[in-house]
Design a protein around this motif. Sequence first.
Motif, short mmCIF file in Angstrom:
data_model
loop_
_atom_site.label_atom_id
_atom_site.label_comp_id
_atom_site.label_asym_id
_atom_site.label_seq_id
_atom_site.Cartn_x
_atom_site.Cartn_y
_atom_site.Cartn_z
N LEU A 456 0.81 -1.22 0.00
CA LEU A 456 0.00 0.00 0.00
C LEU A 456 0.84 1.27 0.00
O LEU A 456 0.28 2.37 -0.01
N ASN A 457 2.15 1.12 0.01
CA ASN A 457 3.03 2.30 0.12
C ASN A 457 3.52 2.71 -1.26
O ASN A 457 4.36 2.01 -1.87
N PRO A 458 3.05 3.84 -1.78
CA PRO A 458 3.47 4.25 -3.13
C PRO A 458 4.93 4.71 -3.19
O PRO A 458 5.46 4.93 -4.28
N ASN A 459 5.59 4.83 -2.03
CA ASN A 459 7.02 5.17 -2.04
C ASN A 459 7.91 3.99 -2.38
O ASN A 459 9.10 4.16 -2.64
N LEU A 460 7.35 2.77 -2.35
CA LEU A 460 8.12 1.60 -2.75
C LEU A 460 8.42 1.68 -4.25
O LEU A 460 7.52 1.93 -5.06
N ASN A 461 9.65 1.42 -4.60
CA ASN A 461 10.06 1.38 -6.01
C ASN A 461 10.47 -0.03 -6.40
O ASN A 461 10.75 -0.88 -5.54
N LYS A 462 10.52 -0.28 -7.69
CA LYS A 462 10.84 -1.63 -8.17
C LYS A 462 12.18 -2.11 -7.64
O LYS A 462 12.35 -3.31 -7.36
N SER A 463 13.12 -1.22 -7.50
CA SER A 463 14.45 -1.61 -7.03
C SER A 463 14.43 -2.13 -5.59
O SER A 463 15.33 -2.87 -5.18
N ASP A 464 13.41 -1.76 -4.82
CA ASP A 464 13.33 -2.20 -3.43
C ASP A 464 13.01 -3.69 -3.31
O ASP A 464 13.36 -4.32 -2.31
N PHE A 465 12.37 -4.26 -4.30
CA PHE A 465 11.91 -5.64 -4.18
C PHE A 465 13.05 -6.65 -4.24
O PHE A 465 13.01 -7.67 -3.56
N SER A 466 14.04 -6.39 -5.04
CA SER A 466 15.17 -7.32 -5.11
C SER A 466 15.89 -7.38 -3.76
O SER A 466 16.37 -8.44 -3.34
N VAL A 467 15.95 -6.24 -3.06
CA VAL A 467 16.57 -6.20 -1.73
C VAL A 467 15.77 -7.06 -0.75
O VAL A 467 16.34 -7.83 0.04
N ILE A 468 14.46 -6.95 -0.81
CA ILE A 468 13.60 -7.71 0.10
C ILE A 468 13.71 -9.21 -0.20
O ILE A 468 13.78 -10.04 0.71
N ILE A 469 13.73 -9.57 -1.48
CA ILE A 469 13.86 -10.98 -1.86
C ILE A 469 15.18 -11.55 -1.34
O ILE A 469 15.22 -12.67 -0.79
N GLU A 470 16.24 -10.80 -1.50
CA GLU A 470 17.55 -11.25 -1.00
C GLU A 470 17.53 -11.45 0.51
O GLU A 470 18.11 -12.40 1.04
N ARG A 471 16.85 -10.55 1.22
CA ARG A 471 16.77 -10.65 2.67
C ARG A 471 16.01 -11.92 3.07
O ARG A 471 16.40 -12.63 4.01
N ILE A 472 14.90 -12.20 2.39
CA ILE A 472 14.12 -13.40 2.68
C ILE A 472 14.95 -14.65 2.44
O ILE A 472 14.99 -15.58 3.27
N LYS A 473 15.67 -14.68 1.33
CA LYS A 473 16.49 -15.86 1.03
C LYS A 473 17.65 -16.01 2.03
O LYS A 473 18.02 -17.13 2.40
N LYS A 474 18.21 -14.89 2.45
CA LYS A 474 19.31 -14.94 3.43
C LYS A 474 18.83 -15.55 4.74
O LYS A 474 19.49 -16.45 5.30
N TYR A 475 17.67 -15.10 5.23
CA TYR A 475 17.15 -15.66 6.47
C TYR A 475 16.79 -17.13 6.29
O TYR A 475 16.96 -17.93 7.21
N ARG A 476 16.28 -17.47 5.12
CA ARG A 476 16.00 -18.89 4.83
C ARG A 476 17.28 -19.71 4.92
O ARG A 476 17.31 -20.78 5.54
N ASP A 477 18.35 -19.20 4.30
CA ASP A 477 19.63 -19.93 4.32
C ASP A 477 20.19 -20.02 5.73
O ASP A 477 20.74 -21.05 6.14
N ASP A 478 20.07 -18.93 6.51
CA ASP A 478 20.54 -18.95 7.90
C ASP A 478 19.80 -20.03 8.70
O ASP A 478 20.41 -20.77 9.50
N LEU A 479 18.49 -20.11 8.49
CA LEU A 479 17.70 -21.09 9.22
C LEU A 479 18.04 -22.53 8.81
O LEU A 479 18.05 -23.42 9.64
N ARG A 480 18.33 -22.70 7.53
CA ARG A 480 18.77 -24.02 7.09
C ARG A 480 20.05 -24.42 7.80
O ARG A 480 20.22 -25.57 8.24
N GLY A 481 20.97 -23.44 7.93
CA GLY A 481 22.24 -23.72 8.58
C GLY A 481 22.12 -24.00 10.06
O GLY A 481 22.93 -24.72 10.64
N GLU A 482 21.06 -23.43 10.69
CA GLU A 482 20.86 -23.65 12.11
C GLU A 482 20.16 -24.97 12.41
O GLU A 482 20.16 -25.43 13.56
N ALA A 483 19.57 -25.56 11.39
CA ALA A 483 18.79 -26.80 11.60
C ALA A 483 19.70 -27.98 11.95
O ALA A 483 20.84 -28.05 11.52
#
Length: 483
Positions: A456-483
Amino acid sequence: MSNKPFILSNKNEDKKEFEAMINKTMASFFRTTEDPSAFSGINPYVLRKEINDLGFLPDNGLGFDKTMEKVEKTILPNLLRTWSLSYMPHLHSPALMETICSELLIASFNDSMDSWDQGPAATEVEEAMVHGLLSLYGYSEGSDGCFTSGGSQSNISAIIAARDWYLGENFGLDVKKKGIGEEGKRLLLYTSEISHFSMDKGCHILGLGYDAVRKLPVDDKCKVDIEAFRKMVEEDVRNGFYPFAAVATIGTTDFGSIDDVKEMRAICDKYGMHLHADAAYGSGAIMSEKYRDRIGDLSLADSITIDFHKMFLLPISCSALLLKNGKKLSCFELHADYLNREEDEEDGYINLVGKSMQTTRRFDALKVFMAFQTRGKDGFDEMITKVIDNADYFWCLIKDDPDFIVPVRPELSSVVFALSDGDEINKKVRRRLLENGTVIGQTVMNGRVMLKFTLLNPNLNKSDFSVIIERIKKYRDDLRGEA
């Protein structure tokens, strides 16, 4: 401290005191808004203790300055920063700046919307805004509406109006005086299985019960299955029930999916049912030239719920209910000598309490007036088009990524997705994001845990999404390593 009651008045000393308090409040606000994250990440048990330690009611007042010190130290840093680009879990928008200013005016004057003499200009502004909305959504002469506290109240008000109308038209029952009678016990309401829970709440409050809510199955696009709706009504009529209303959801809470108003209208006409459009979410799309056709012709519905604290980006809370036949609002009309005298209304004084479930009510229409005047059609078109564009862009980014599951292409600004690792990883990734200041949503689809972006935030730009995707994958990888 001085016990002088600093109540806002026309006295210069009171105005100066108020100005100083506002300035101190804004200074505290700005000092705690430098962090770009959406949330401090504080543990709920720690926060609970810190809040409880603030105390409840001191024997001696601390005064405004010391109170603000407490607020600034403990409360403000741990509030959600809804304007953050890292906040996207719910239909909970950032607020346009002019509407935050309108909140100051609303609270300062403290007018109430129940009778004309409690809010003269406020009453006339609300009436003007309602009639403008009626025109915007395609309703003609004889329609009416009122502002409400939110989508739930708008939806429940619509169900009340539909019930009273149906029992009056078909059985001659005066529900206000005599109740729902035996016939009312066999009323049925039809709504999507993924519609808002206010339909269930409404039927409970109306004395019909949850069992009066018939949940309609949805197709693979999360829209009401029209053929299933038709068959269900036919079967219920054969079994002696009375279908009195149906709800077309114009933007489901999770998926933003939009039911087919035209097809549902045809079924409702056949059986003499009231059709309500719960457009709490999707109503804002009417402001987008690019996307307004997606919500269908809402003028086909007998009533429409609009929420301004969603896609319209207004502060909580602000909603409206519109009815094609304004006389259906008479279900809320009741006169009292101390409030809404009939002789005043005969002389042109409008008492809005006769159209609302509420008595005391805020002047929320001012927020809509100030936003519409400030932004205009072009401003809202730009903002709402962008958030829908963003949702489709994010969907396109991840739809072919093997790390993600994306079941439904968005029609509005919500994207439901999941990491392909399974439920526990998805739950833990959302929690890890929260702890690190990024707030996203979580839901369930077909028994599977899903994540959700509500954009809902019109200040979000397309470039912001790749950063968010990378963050999600990083936390996923961290959790895999902790398992």
